[in-house]
Scaffold this active site. Structure first.
Site, PDB file in Angstrom:
ATOM      1  N   GLU A 112       0.875  -1.186   0.000  1.00 52.89           N
ATOM      2  CA  GLU A 112       0.000   0.000   0.000  1.00 52.89           C
ATOM      3  C   GLU A 112       0.905   1.227   0.000  1.00 52.89           C
ATOM      4  O   GLU A 112       1.522   1.530   1.019  1.00 52.89           O
ATOM      5  CB  GLU A 112      -0.871   0.036   1.265  1.00 52.89           C
ATOM      6  CG  GLU A 112      -1.848  -1.107   1.409  1.00 52.89           C
ATOM      7  CD  GLU A 112      -3.107  -0.902   0.590  1.00 52.89           C
ATOM      8  OE1 GLU A 112      -3.251   0.161  -0.053  1.00 52.89           O
ATOM      9  OE2 GLU A 112      -3.940  -1.814   0.583  1.00 52.89           O
TER      10      GLU A 112
HETATM   11  P1  NAD Z   1       8.289   5.010   4.508  1.00 52.25           P
HETATM   12  O1  NAD Z   1       8.294   4.213   3.253  1.00 52.25           O
HETATM   13  O2  NAD Z   1       9.412   5.920   4.772  1.00 52.25           O
HETATM   14  O3  NAD Z   1       8.239   4.023   5.773  1.00 52.25           O
HETATM   15  C1  NAD Z   1       7.195   3.094   5.976  1.00 52.25           C
HETATM   16  C2  NAD Z   1       7.675   2.030   6.931  1.00 52.25           C
HETATM   17  O4  NAD Z   1       8.658   1.230   6.289  1.00 52.25           O
HETATM   18  C3  NAD Z   1       8.317   2.539   8.217  1.00 52.25           C
HETATM   19  O5  NAD Z   1       7.884   1.758   9.292  1.00 52.25           O
HETATM   20  C4  NAD Z   1       9.805   2.333   7.959  1.00 52.25           C
HETATM   21  O6  NAD Z   1      10.575   2.182   9.116  1.00 52.25           O
HETATM   22  C5  NAD Z   1       9.772   1.044   7.152  1.00 52.25           C
HETATM   23  N1  NAD Z   1      10.967   0.803   6.335  1.00 52.25           N
HETATM   24  C6  NAD Z   1      11.859   1.710   5.839  1.00 52.25           C
HETATM   25  N2  NAD Z   1      12.807   1.087   5.110  1.00 52.25           N
HETATM   26  C7  NAD Z   1      12.508  -0.238   5.133  1.00 52.25           C
HETATM   27  C8  NAD Z   1      13.104  -1.395   4.549  1.00 52.25           C
HETATM   28  N3  NAD Z   1      14.187  -1.324   3.790  1.00 52.25           N
HETATM   29  N4  NAD Z   1      12.509  -2.579   4.758  1.00 52.25           N
HETATM   30  C9  NAD Z   1      11.386  -2.685   5.499  1.00 52.25           C
HETATM   31  N5  NAD Z   1      10.788  -1.629   6.097  1.00 52.25           N
HETATM   32  C10 NAD Z   1      11.343  -0.422   5.910  1.00 52.25           C
HETATM   33  O7  NAD Z   1       6.891   5.742   4.511  1.00 52.25           O
HETATM   34  P2  NAD Z   1       6.346   6.835   5.548  1.00 52.25           P
HETATM   35  O8  NAD Z   1       7.072   8.100   5.317  1.00 52.25           O
HETATM   36  O9  NAD Z   1       6.316   6.251   6.921  1.00 52.25           O
HETATM   37  O10 NAD Z   1       4.826   6.982   5.075  1.00 52.25           O
HETATM   38  C11 NAD Z   1       4.406   7.906   4.108  1.00 52.25           C
HETATM   39  C12 NAD Z   1       4.053   7.188   2.829  1.00 52.25           C
HETATM   40  O11 NAD Z   1       3.089   6.178   3.085  1.00 52.25           O
HETATM   41  C13 NAD Z   1       3.417   8.117   1.802  1.00 52.25           C
HETATM   42  O12 NAD Z   1       3.938   7.848   0.526  1.00 52.25           O
HETATM   43  C14 NAD Z   1       1.952   7.728   1.863  1.00 52.25           C
HETATM   44  O13 NAD Z   1       1.237   8.020   0.700  1.00 52.25           O
HETATM   45  C15 NAD Z   1       2.036   6.265   2.132  1.00 52.25           C
HETATM   46  N6  NAD Z   1       0.802   5.747   2.704  1.00 52.25           N
HETATM   47  C16 NAD Z   1       0.046   4.881   1.963  1.00 52.25           C
HETATM   48  C17 NAD Z   1      -1.144   4.388   2.465  1.00 52.25           C
HETATM   49  C18 NAD Z   1      -1.997   3.414   1.688  1.00 52.25           C
HETATM   50  O14 NAD Z   1      -2.855   2.796   2.278  1.00 52.25           O
HETATM   51  N7  NAD Z   1      -1.803   3.237   0.399  1.00 52.25           N
HETATM   52  C19 NAD Z   1      -1.567   4.781   3.742  1.00 52.25           C
HETATM   53  C20 NAD Z   1      -0.786   5.665   4.463  1.00 52.25           C
HETATM   54  C21 NAD Z   1       0.403   6.134   3.931  1.00 52.25           C
END
Ligand code: NAD
Length: 490
Positions: free
Chosen positions: A240
């Protein structure tokens, strides 16, 4: 001490409004993550063994506890995200509703059901069921730190799995508080464990032995890393990611309602919403009237009151870059100006007539910024709305053609004469296409996502002429081929 040992063993979460430290949490390493998954696997046997009827009252107990603690949990969300208290409450109300729906509908959706065996299987009883995967790893973002991961956690639990949850490093306290409530409601086994830390902790969860699926919510770039890590052990993933959601405003739309929805959809939570409105395509005949309605409403908003600060401070730079690019490319600022960022807050910005190749139109801005572009007709609006690699949600305001326009949009969810409404309806699947990811949370599809279909064909009686046996006479196949030609060859 090796270089990897030098990483801090704890980290702090901050209140983005003040910068104050509000919690200290462990950085869980691969061994700690594996230990959590191993415990979850033991708990999963017990949880699965309870069946739907045994799980339902326990999930209901958790739901009641959450409902009664909405204010406490909302307080934790506010401290770690900076969002207004009522927005945090709304997030929790929605999460509780989803939990209730998932628990109550799991048996209907996933319980064993008979299917027709067909002519060739006339001697068989055919059925399909959806057993759980075992342990589901959930990796979450910070923008809706309860509602978003609960779309996976609640549905995975209702399907009979246990969960190891890695919350965002910006909202570890929310993740911990959520897990504590389930442990209080159902103390028998660790159904939901939390591992905290940065990306490496999430990556360790992807690679842990015994994880049946990873449900990831976050940015597209991280989603690709998650897939790559999961590919090592062929662990399936639900992805997502972000979006660049468009709103289409038709010539017969209720312009006041459309403007209200555009401003809320674009600017609530400071625009940090995956399904937030980022682009509006409005038909030329009503463009000026619509822009006036949007301007009036956006001017009434106050950063820091109507919505909170950027939860992730670095995001303010992205927002400022997009606004600068839109204005440099020839866009007209209706609200706000080239310097919207101050003290971690971003003032509302509305920019009209932004070229479609500006980063403010092509990339996820994730700030309180609306691009409002006029279009010739609905075809033009649909073409522009679809001209993005993302495909998460969309909204359409139209008197007569709402659902027709919705059907032409390349995305996972559409709100007609509303905004983000689909997310609050538990029966509707939620998820995207393209760079927004794949797989679905919520609804029947969201329950099935955390299971594997199992097909069973039970022979009721032996056929007089066996077809799948070395005892099969040659005449049997001749007869079967003749019958197939008669039935299918016309
Ligand atoms: P992010 O991708 O920076 O981090 C998301 C999660 O992934 C965090 O818990 C982070 O620690 C973890 N992570 C980071 N690197 C990783 C790796 N290599 N392996 C596994 N896990 C890892 O995203 P964010 O800044 O926390 O969230 C914002 C983004 O999320 C925006 O793009 C937003 O649109 C999206 N989002 C999507 C939905 C949906 O349902 N489609 C809902 C909410 C937010």
């Amino acid at each position: 001490m090796t270089a990897t040992d030098a990483a801090p063993r704890t980290f702090e979460s901050l209140d983005p409004r003040t910068g104050d430290v509000v919690g200290t949490h462990p950085v869980h390493d691969a061994a700690a993550v594996q230990a959590a998954v191993d415990k979850a696997a033991v708990a999963a046997d017990w949880w699965r063994g309870l069946g739907f009827d045994g799980r339902l009252p326990r999930l209901a107990a958790w739901r009641s506890l959450l409902a009664n603690r909405i204010d406490d949990l909302a307080g934790v969300i506010v401290t770690e995200t900076g969002k207004p208290l009522d927005d945090a409450r709304l997030e929790l109300v929605l999460a509780v509703d989803h939990l209730d729906w998932a628990a109550r509908n799991a048996k209907r959706v996933l319980g064993r059901r008979s299917v027709r065996a067909g002519l060739l299987g006339a001697n068989q009883a055919a059925s399909v069921s959806y057993p759980p995967l075992g342990v589901v790893g959930v990796i979450g973002p910070w923008n809706y730190p309860v509602f978003t991961p609960m779309g996976s956690i609640a549905y995975a639990l209702a399907a009979g799995n246990t969960v190891v949850f890695k919350p965002s490093e910006l909202t570890p306290g929310v993740g911990r508080a959520l897990a504590d409530t389930l442990a209080e409601a159902v103390p028998d086994a660790p159904l939901l464990q939390v591992v905290t830390g940065y990306g490496e902790t999430g990556a360790a969860l992807c690679r842990a032995r015994g994880v049946g699926k990873i449900a990831f919510t976050g940015s597209t770039a991280t989603g690709k890393r998650v897939m790559a890590a999961c590919a090592e052990n062929l662990v399936p993933v639900l992805i997502e990611c972000g979006g660049k959601d468009a709103m289409i405003v038709d010539s017969d739309a209720d312009l006041a309602a459309a403007a209200d929805a555009a401003v809320w959809g674009g600017m609530s939570n400071a625009g940090q919403t995956c399904v937030g409105v980022e682009r509006v395509y409005v038909l030329g005949t009503v463009a000026d009237a619509f822009a006036a309605e949007v301007t009036k409403r956006a001017l009434a908003l106050r950063a820091g009151e109507s919505f909170g600060p950027m939860t992730m401070p670095a995001q303010a730079d992205v927002v400022a870059r997009h606004v600068a690019d839109a204005l440099a490319a020839g866009g007209t600022a209706l609200v706000g100006g080239p310097d919207p960022v101050h003290d971690g807050l971003v003032d509302p910005v509305v920019i009209a007539d932004v070229p479609e190749d500006s980063v403010a139109v092509t990339e996820e801005t994730f700030g309180p910024v609306l691009v409002v572009n006029r279009v010739q007709d609905v075809d033009d609006a649909v073409r522009r709305a679809n001209a993005t690699g993302y495909g998460l949600g969309a909204s359409v305001f139209s008197g007569a053609r709402g659902e027709e326009i919705a059907g032409r949009l390349r995305c996972g969810m559409v709100a007609v004469n509303g905004v983000i409404s689909f997310a609050g309806i538990p029966a509707l699947p939620f998820g995207g296409v393209g760079d927004s990811g794949f797989g679905r949370i919520h609804g029947d599809d969201g329950l099935r996502e955390f299971t594997r279909p199992q097909a069973v064909a039970r022979q009721r009686f032996a056929l007089p002429v066996p077809l799948t046996s070395f005892r099969r006479p040659a005449s049997a196949m001749k007869g079967l081929v003749r019958m197939t030609r008669l039935r299918m060859g016309r």
